[in-house]
Motif scaffolding. Structure first.
Motif, short mmCIF file in Angstrom:
data_model
loop_
_atom_site.label_atom_id
_atom_site.label_comp_id
_atom_site.label_asym_id
_atom_site.label_seq_id
_atom_site.Cartn_x
_atom_site.Cartn_y
_atom_site.Cartn_z
N ARG A 81 74.12 60.77 58.89
CA ARG A 81 74.61 62.01 58.26
C ARG A 81 74.10 63.25 58.99
O ARG A 81 74.84 64.20 59.23
N THR A 90 71.32 68.24 52.18
CA THR A 90 72.47 67.52 51.64
C THR A 90 72.33 66.02 51.87
O THR A 90 72.62 65.21 50.98
N TRP A 93 69.77 64.79 49.43
CA TRP A 93 70.28 64.80 48.07
C TRP A 93 71.17 63.59 47.81
O TRP A 93 71.15 63.02 46.72
N HIS A 94 71.94 63.17 48.80
CA HIS A 94 72.78 61.98 48.67
C HIS A 94 71.91 60.76 48.35
O HIS A 94 72.25 59.96 47.48
N GLN A 97 70.24 60.97 44.77
CA GLN A 97 71.17 60.55 43.73
C GLN A 97 71.23 59.03 43.63
O GLN A 97 71.26 58.45 42.53
N ARG A 98 71.27 58.39 44.78
CA ARG A 98 71.30 56.93 44.83
C ARG A 98 70.04 56.35 44.19
O ARG A 98 70.10 55.40 43.40
N LYS A 364 82.69 58.82 41.68
CA LYS A 364 81.33 58.92 42.20
C LYS A 364 80.43 57.78 41.72
O LYS A 364 79.58 57.29 42.47
#
Length: 369
Positions: A81, A90, A93-94, A97-98, A364
């Protein structure tokens, strides 16, 4: 043998994750079908014969396999990424969340699925929560050089045996939760984060080699053999000294007791020994994928959707075997293997369907599973 640089999926990773998932299914099939679990204490197991020992012991590879592969994929996801121009915040943050989703799944779905959703048990941590917290912590060091990550992992492994000597009162809820979340094992959590987080970090270090530095399968295999056997040899040396890095005693070298040092929580010996086996296993799957790709696709199916495979097979076993009493702990090795085979067919079909469904979905939550 080589892997095309355009092949960003790296099939051997999916295949090894699928293999670990299948081993987990075998272990859970034994838990639900095998009558030995009426008397077996998972913290201090006693095995009546070699076949029961083998059935139980091969499952010891699962947690180290899950954590090592999780660490590898966290590092790979973050790195790719950032390389594509995604801001660091970002990309992190991905992953955060996981991680939070994994903890939520443990506390809601996984905990309750063991009983077939007969009861709601949110206040228990387990392997999925441990992976989630490890992913969360690894997110903050994923951008460091592999040498720095390796040092952090080794320091955690070295310090953990000393932390295990900390005493605390079981009726002190705060102390119990803190210790069993990060250091020790007990009724709140059998998978303390620190030793498993160290394996996740080591997985990220190995991913630097497997997925970036070592450009050919031949190099990946050679380095996996070197590192895998090196870790196992170091583990055996630690075990032979019978002191630091050991928890349970053994009678003599080569005896079953030699390999039965504690898993809950894992001793330094167990972590190094099974990390070595995981690395050797990945090396083997690199070879098999390069030479027998069509056969190895079987393991890719559960390996592409490991969380779905884990959560759904537990729910099916919990509902039909535990809650409805379908051969619940009534058999032995043969019954376990029959139940495992039936479940494997069911989960292969469900995982194949879900992977195709997930590819088409923009939801999502579905993407997180």
């Amino acid at each position: 043998m080589s892997t095309s640089p355009t092949n960003q999926r790296f099939n051997f990773i999916d295949q090894f994750r699928g293999f670990v998932g299948v081993l987990m299914l075998l272990g859970h099939s034994a838990y639900y079908f095998n009558s030995i679990w009426k008397q077996l204490d998972p913290i201090d197991p006693l095995f009546p014969n070699l076949s029961q020992f083998t059935l139980r012991y091969i499952g010891y590879l699962c947690a180290p396999g899950f954590l090592t592969m999780a660490g590898a994929m966290v590092w790979w996801s973050y790195t790719k990424r950032v390389e594509k121009g995604v801001p660091v915040k970002t990309a992190k943050w991905h992953l955060i969340q996981r991680a939070l989703f994994l903890i939520l799944i443990q506390m809601t779905w996984v905990n309750s699925s063991w009983s077939g959703f007969e009861s709601f048990r949110p206040w228990h941590f387990g392997i999925i929560s441990s992976i989630g917290i490890s992913v969360l912590l690894l997110t903050f060091i994923a951008g460091l050089k592999w040498q720095t990550r390796l040092i952090i992992a080794l320091l955690i492994l070295i310090i953990h045996p000393f932390l295990l000597q900390i005493t605390y009162q079981e009726d002190n809820i705060i102390a119990k939760v803190l210790m069993e979340t990060f250091v020790d094992s007990g009724s709140f959590n059998k998978y303390p984060v620190l030793p498993w987080f160290a394996l996740a970090i080591l997985g990220s270090v190995m991913a630097t080699g497997w997925l970036q530095v070592w450009k050919t399968d031949r190099k990946r295999i050679d380095m996996s053999l070197l590192i895998g056997f090196g870790s196992i040899i170091l583990a055996i040396i630690i075990r032979l000294f019978r002191s630091y890095g050991n928890i349970s005693p053994y009678s003599r070298f080569g005896n079953i007791s030699f390999f039965l040092d504690q898993k809950y929580p894992p001793s330094l010996f167990m972590n190094l020994f099974f990390f070595g086996l995981v690395v050797l296993g990945v090396g083997l799957f690199i070879f098999l994928n390069a030479n027998h790709a069509k056969i190895m696709r079987f393991f890719s199916i559960p390996g592409k959707v490991p969380l779905f495979f884990y959560g759904v097979h537990l729910a099916i076993l919990g509902i039909f075997v535990k809650r409805f009493g379908l051969f619940y702990r009534e058999g032995g090795i043969i019954t376990t293997l029959i139940g495992f085979t039936v479940m494997l067919i069911i989960m292969f079909l469900l995982s194949s369907w879900f992977y195709k469904f997930k590819l088409k979905s923009n939801n999502k939550i579905i993407k997180l599973i």
